[in-house]
Design an enzyme around this catalytic site. Sequence first.
Site, mmCIF file in Angstrom:
data_model
loop_
_atom_site.group_PDB
_atom_site.id
_atom_site.type_symbol
_atom_site.label_atom_id
_atom_site.label_comp_id
_atom_site.label_asym_id
_atom_site.label_seq_id
_atom_site.Cartn_x
_atom_site.Cartn_y
_atom_site.Cartn_z
ATOM 1 N N LYS A 116 43.530 40.310 48.976
ATOM 2 C CA LYS A 116 42.186 40.752 48.599
ATOM 3 C C LYS A 116 41.273 40.848 49.826
ATOM 4 C CE LYS A 116 42.554 38.854 43.929
ATOM 5 N NZ LYS A 116 43.966 38.481 44.060
ATOM 6 N N GLU A 183 33.727 34.714 48.614
ATOM 7 C CA GLU A 183 32.851 35.864 48.479
ATOM 8 C C GLU A 183 31.663 35.486 47.601
ATOM 9 O OE1 GLU A 183 35.049 39.000 46.650
ATOM 10 O OE2 GLU A 183 35.055 38.078 44.664
ATOM 11 N N ARG A 274 50.052 47.024 40.273
ATOM 12 C CA ARG A 274 51.057 46.756 39.236
ATOM 13 C C ARG A 274 50.504 47.207 37.898
ATOM 14 N NH1 ARG A 274 48.442 42.585 36.726
ATOM 15 N NH2 ARG A 274 47.247 41.168 38.047
#
Length: 613
Positions: A116, A183, A274
């Site tokens: 990420k 974050e 995915r």
Amino acid sequence: MITSVLVANRGEIACRVFRTCREWGIRTVAVHSDADDNALHTRVADTAVRLPGAAPSDTYLRGDLIVKAALATGADAVHPGYGFLSENPDFARAVLDAGLLWIGPPPEAIEAMASKTRAKELMGLAPLDEVTEADLPVLVKAAAGGGGRGMRVVRRLADLDAALEAARAEAHSAFGDGEVFVEPYIENGRHVEVQILADTHGTVWTLGTRDCSLQRRHQKVIEEAPAPGLTPELTDSLYEMAVRAARAVGYVGAGTVEFLVAGDKAHFLEMNTRLQVEHPVTEAVFGLDLVAEQLRVAEGHALPDDPPHARGHAIEARLYAEDPAQGWAPQTGTLHRLAVPDSVRLDTGFTDGDTIGVHYDPMLAKLVAYAPTRTAAIRKLAGALEHATIHGPRTNRDLLVRSLRHEEFTSAAMDTGFYARHLTALTTPVPDPHAPLAAALADTHGRSRFGGWRNVPSQPQVKRYAVADEEIEVRYRYTRAGLEADGVRVVHADAGRVVLEVDGVRRNFEVARYGDEIHVNATRLTALPRFPDPKAQHAPGSLLAPMPGTVVRVAEGLTVGAPVRAGQPLLWLEAMKMEHKIAAPVTGTLTALHAVPGQQVTLGSLLAVVQEP
């Protein structure tokens, strides 16, 4: 042409992929751990291969064993499902290097988006390097994987180090990668995502939006398509960012780009390289089989220039073996019966009689309702859940029904803080007040051909039950005139069905008994002995294991004789790939500590004792 597919996964997603493969005439290969020796996905596959040597929780992370199984069985393609190794570029390379077809995006695309942190950099964003008071609250996230594992919200700087440590441990256990990042945490946003499908010829489809805002521990509970209430401008912006992300990495196959939407602004979260758990809602509104599309793309076929159009609305609810009122604690045991109305789609990796163990995610099934409108889809799904037969461990069924019918959800005003605001109200037990009486009557008729009649009219029959953590005593008396109970007339009673008339209203109760576990319609009861065994009682302040699992660590410096406060974390259990904090039940002194790291404990095991002053 693909002739045989190995699914490098387990449970519901393996069964889901096998279903499409059967329709295509493709042979199927399952892999399994020792714990999954008799799991449904091993039974429905044409061939099943045991993965030797690894612990159950790590088995499906052994890419070398999976590739070896594919070669040994003559499979020519591997489908990764979701979770485990589905977003592991090294596994994708190993599959390709073995001469097998990979039903997924190129390893380079996975590598670019699997972390990420790197994905955010690719999209022109960056995680926080140093956290200050001004940045709070923040979110600690695993760089690899998803599903809420390795994720912690931090609201105080003093809690950051502990959150980082816990997130690293959980991420490593779930994904084999302990990298985490920090974050900003956006309060009360909506979780919105875009389904994409790309081929090897440069075509990228955007297949609508999904809203997945109802989450517990950052793991989705209810998902729907399309996401309600988005402006055309915001929707177009989401599509543009999703296509940009796909083209930036040369994406191929099915994938999802996730965003946090606050007002009219969208914040990029990540790209899942995915198939998503919630893909059925997109399939419903677009009339597609996304697994079939994955197979076509993997074989090199080109997508048409334009995707199909969306019609109607679909909502999916994830049915978990867990107790939302007790910190979402996972539940284990035998799933005696699982049946849902034909009006909804059921995707599951379990069938009647299967065991729900401690090693894997506690999701039992996904129920999907499709209808012309959102209101109709909500009504259909809530009704199907309410009338489903679910006999076994506690589930989140009641929470799902109440969530779907909550005004905030029906009016599409929900956000990711939904359960933080409403969990107590949504999980307050409302057991059927007549369920214990129905259970008692069914039990009496099931055990005695005389229907419980006694020749001593002064002595009522007494039975005790635990219902929603409350003990209830039922007293009733059979006479020549029938049942004597306050305000209740028995119309019919046998071992499986009881009909009661209450204040002139006749009600039906379906009863099923499995040992001391009794299910009366949607109410779960436990039969208790009339006279409790005093030896079975625990001292006040006893801290019992709320689930089977492994003690992963004990609070640093915790020793017998130490003062503790109510709510203070004492130890952590790992169950179903998640860490669960076990806190002191009261303020007092730790007088006993039986838990040690690495210890396997069963439900109800005595972990510690905290004595009040």
